[in-house]
Design a protein around this motif. Structure first.
Motif, mmCIF file in Angstrom:
data_model
loop_
_atom_site.group_PDB
_atom_site.id
_atom_site.type_symbol
_atom_site.label_atom_id
_atom_site.label_comp_id
_atom_site.label_asym_id
_atom_site.label_seq_id
_atom_site.Cartn_x
_atom_site.Cartn_y
_atom_site.Cartn_z
ATOM 1 N N GLN A 1 0.842 -1.186 0.000
ATOM 2 C CA GLN A 1 0.000 0.000 0.000
ATOM 3 C C GLN A 1 0.881 1.241 0.000
ATOM 4 O OE1 GLN A 1 -3.872 0.149 1.873
ATOM 5 N NE2 GLN A 1 -3.105 1.715 3.262
ATOM 6 N N VAL A 2 0.391 2.277 -0.650
ATOM 7 C CA VAL A 2 1.137 3.526 -0.713
ATOM 8 C C VAL A 2 0.939 4.317 0.572
ATOM 9 C CG1 VAL A 2 -0.751 4.833 -1.772
ATOM 10 C CG2 VAL A 2 1.621 5.482 -2.218
ATOM 11 N N GLN A 3 1.962 5.054 0.978
ATOM 12 C CA GLN A 3 1.876 5.974 2.107
ATOM 13 C C GLN A 3 2.029 7.397 1.583
ATOM 14 O OE1 GLN A 3 4.405 3.261 2.527
ATOM 15 N NE2 GLN A 3 2.594 2.103 3.116
ATOM 16 N N LEU A 4 1.276 8.336 2.183
ATOM 17 C CA LEU A 4 1.225 9.704 1.688
ATOM 18 C C LEU A 4 1.584 10.697 2.782
ATOM 19 C CD1 LEU A 4 -2.219 9.397 -0.145
ATOM 20 C CD2 LEU A 4 0.054 9.068 -1.131
ATOM 21 N N VAL A 5 2.402 11.695 2.436
ATOM 22 C CA VAL A 5 2.771 12.748 3.380
ATOM 23 C C VAL A 5 2.621 14.092 2.695
ATOM 24 C CG1 VAL A 5 4.572 13.719 4.822
ATOM 25 C CG2 VAL A 5 4.394 11.233 4.582
ATOM 26 N N GLU A 6 1.728 14.927 3.233
ATOM 27 C CA GLU A 6 1.497 16.260 2.679
ATOM 28 C C GLU A 6 2.433 17.285 3.307
ATOM 29 O OE1 GLU A 6 -2.756 14.471 3.251
ATOM 30 O OE2 GLU A 6 -0.827 14.474 4.297
ATOM 31 N N SER A 7 2.689 18.353 2.570
ATOM 32 C CA SER A 7 3.458 19.480 3.080
ATOM 33 C C SER A 7 3.064 20.722 2.292
ATOM 34 C CB SER A 7 4.963 19.218 2.959
ATOM 35 O OG SER A 7 5.337 19.054 1.606
ATOM 36 N N GLY A 8 3.508 21.884 2.790
ATOM 37 C CA GLY A 8 3.280 23.125 2.068
ATOM 38 C C GLY A 8 2.187 23.997 2.633
ATOM 39 N N GLY A 9 1.475 23.504 3.633
ATOM 40 C CA GLY A 9 0.438 24.338 4.235
ATOM 41 C C GLY A 9 1.046 25.467 5.050
ATOM 42 N N GLY A 10 0.198 26.394 5.461
ATOM 43 C CA GLY A 10 0.674 27.514 6.249
ATOM 44 C C GLY A 10 -0.327 28.637 6.261
ATOM 45 N N VAL A 12 -1.438 32.360 4.953
ATOM 46 C CA VAL A 12 -1.276 33.242 3.804
ATOM 47 C C VAL A 12 -2.406 34.271 3.826
ATOM 48 C CG1 VAL A 12 -2.606 31.731 2.265
ATOM 49 C CG2 VAL A 12 -0.911 33.304 1.301
ATOM 50 N N GLN A 13 -2.141 35.440 3.289
ATOM 51 C CA GLN A 13 -3.173 36.468 3.210
ATOM 52 C C GLN A 13 -4.104 36.195 2.037
ATOM 53 O OE1 GLN A 13 -1.151 40.279 3.087
ATOM 54 N NE2 GLN A 13 -1.359 40.505 5.303
ATOM 55 N N ALA A 14 -5.307 36.686 2.139
ATOM 56 C CA ALA A 14 -6.264 36.560 1.045
ATOM 57 C C ALA A 14 -5.665 37.146 -0.228
ATOM 58 C CB ALA A 14 -7.565 37.261 1.401
ATOM 59 N N GLY A 15 -5.873 36.444 -1.333
ATOM 60 C CA GLY A 15 -5.300 36.841 -2.608
ATOM 61 C C GLY A 15 -3.943 36.210 -2.891
ATOM 62 N N GLY A 16 -3.351 35.609 -1.880
ATOM 63 C CA GLY A 16 -2.041 34.993 -2.040
ATOM 64 C C GLY A 16 -2.110 33.594 -2.623
ATOM 65 N N SER A 17 -0.946 32.944 -2.659
ATOM 66 C CA SER A 17 -0.828 31.611 -3.259
ATOM 67 C C SER A 17 -0.065 30.670 -2.337
ATOM 68 C CB SER A 17 -0.082 31.690 -4.599
ATOM 69 O OG SER A 17 -0.778 32.479 -5.525
ATOM 70 N N LEU A 18 -0.357 29.402 -2.485
ATOM 71 C CA LEU A 18 0.388 28.340 -1.812
ATOM 72 C C LEU A 18 0.462 27.155 -2.761
ATOM 73 C CD1 LEU A 18 -0.965 28.072 1.865
ATOM 74 C CD2 LEU A 18 1.344 28.736 1.179
ATOM 75 N N ARG A 19 1.522 26.371 -2.620
ATOM 76 C CA ARG A 19 1.608 25.108 -3.342
ATOM 77 C C ARG A 19 1.750 23.972 -2.344
ATOM 78 N NH1 ARG A 19 5.906 22.687 -7.764
ATOM 79 N NH2 ARG A 19 7.212 22.496 -5.892
ATOM 80 N N LEU A 20 0.784 23.088 -2.364
ATOM 81 C CA LEU A 20 0.833 21.904 -1.519
ATOM 82 C C LEU A 20 1.519 20.770 -2.279
ATOM 83 C CD1 LEU A 20 -2.776 21.894 -0.013
ATOM 84 C CD2 LEU A 20 -0.737 23.117 0.771
ATOM 85 N N SER A 21 2.231 19.949 -1.525
ATOM 86 C CA SER A 21 2.862 18.768 -2.095
ATOM 87 C C SER A 21 2.422 17.534 -1.329
ATOM 88 C CB SER A 21 4.392 18.875 -2.016
ATOM 89 O OG SER A 21 4.866 19.992 -2.721
ATOM 90 N N CYS A 22 2.381 16.420 -2.024
ATOM 91 C CA CYS A 22 2.057 15.137 -1.399
ATOM 92 C C CYS A 22 3.065 14.126 -1.922
ATOM 93 C CB CYS A 22 0.644 14.721 -1.732
ATOM 94 S SG CYS A 22 0.211 13.059 -1.155
ATOM 95 N N ALA A 23 3.938 13.673 -1.039
ATOM 96 C CA ALA A 23 4.963 12.707 -1.413
ATOM 97 C C ALA A 23 4.483 11.304 -1.077
ATOM 98 C CB ALA A 23 6.262 13.009 -0.678
ATOM 99 N N ALA A 24 4.638 10.402 -2.022
ATOM 100 C CA ALA A 24 4.179 9.028 -1.840
ATOM 101 C C ALA A 24 5.344 8.069 -1.727
ATOM 102 C CB ALA A 24 3.292 8.621 -3.012
ATOM 103 N N SER A 25 5.151 7.050 -0.943
ATOM 104 C CA SER A 25 6.146 5.984 -0.829
ATOM 105 C C SER A 25 5.407 4.661 -0.731
ATOM 106 C CB SER A 25 7.029 6.188 0.407
ATOM 107 O OG SER A 25 6.253 6.176 1.585
ATOM 108 N N GLY A 26 6.135 3.566 -0.885
ATOM 109 C CA GLY A 26 5.502 2.268 -0.823
ATOM 110 C C GLY A 26 5.280 1.722 -2.214
ATOM 111 N N ARG A 27 4.067 1.303 -2.488
ATOM 112 C CA ARG A 27 3.756 0.750 -3.800
ATOM 113 C C ARG A 27 3.983 1.786 -4.894
ATOM 114 N NH1 ARG A 27 -1.715 -2.272 -4.682
ATOM 115 N NH2 ARG A 27 -0.717 -2.443 -6.711
#
Length: 124
Positions: A1-10, A12-27
């Motif tokens: 089975q795959v395992q998932l780890v998210e990052s990139g949250g935080g 931010v002010q309205a109108g701004g941007s963020l990029r979330l990432s999800c790294a997978a391992s396992g299968r």
């Protein structure tokens, strides 16, 4: 089975941007369709976006259309969610999900594999 780890949250002010990432391992990551959901306090989990194993097909929830972009890099076993023009109502915990088809993620026909979530807070 795959395992998932998210990052990139935080924070931010309205109108701004963020990029979330999800790294997978396992299968093998490349065989899975991937997606993002979010859950705000006191609300149900909401579909945000999903992408097929090849990256050739994508789907977006109404709240994400025109502002968010999902992508994946199978060489890095990572899926991304680029979020632009953020609004206070985008504040939520964002969860990564993996399943064997795009349809499974979009409609949750069977439970996907979930990550632990990453918090996004958008201030007004």
């Amino acid at each position: 089975q795959v395992q998932l780890v998210e990052s990139g949250g935080g924070l931010v002010q309205a109108g701004g941007s963020l990029r979330l990432s999800c790294a997978a391992s396992g299968r093998t990551f490349s065989i899975y369709a991937m997606g993002w959901f979010r859950q705000a306090p006191g609300k149900e989990r909401e579909f945000v976006s999903a992408i097929s194993w090849s990256g050739g097909s994508t789907s977006y929830g109404d709240s994400a259309k025109g502002r968010f972009t999902i992508s994946r890099d199978n060489g890095k076993n990572t899926v991304y969610l680029q979020m632009n023009s953020l609004k206070p109502e985008d504040t939520a915990v964002y969860y990564c999900a993996a399943a064997e088809s795009l349809r499974t993620i979009v409609h949750l026909t069977t439970p996907p594999v979930w990550g632990q979530g990453t918090l996004v807070t958008v201030s007004s």
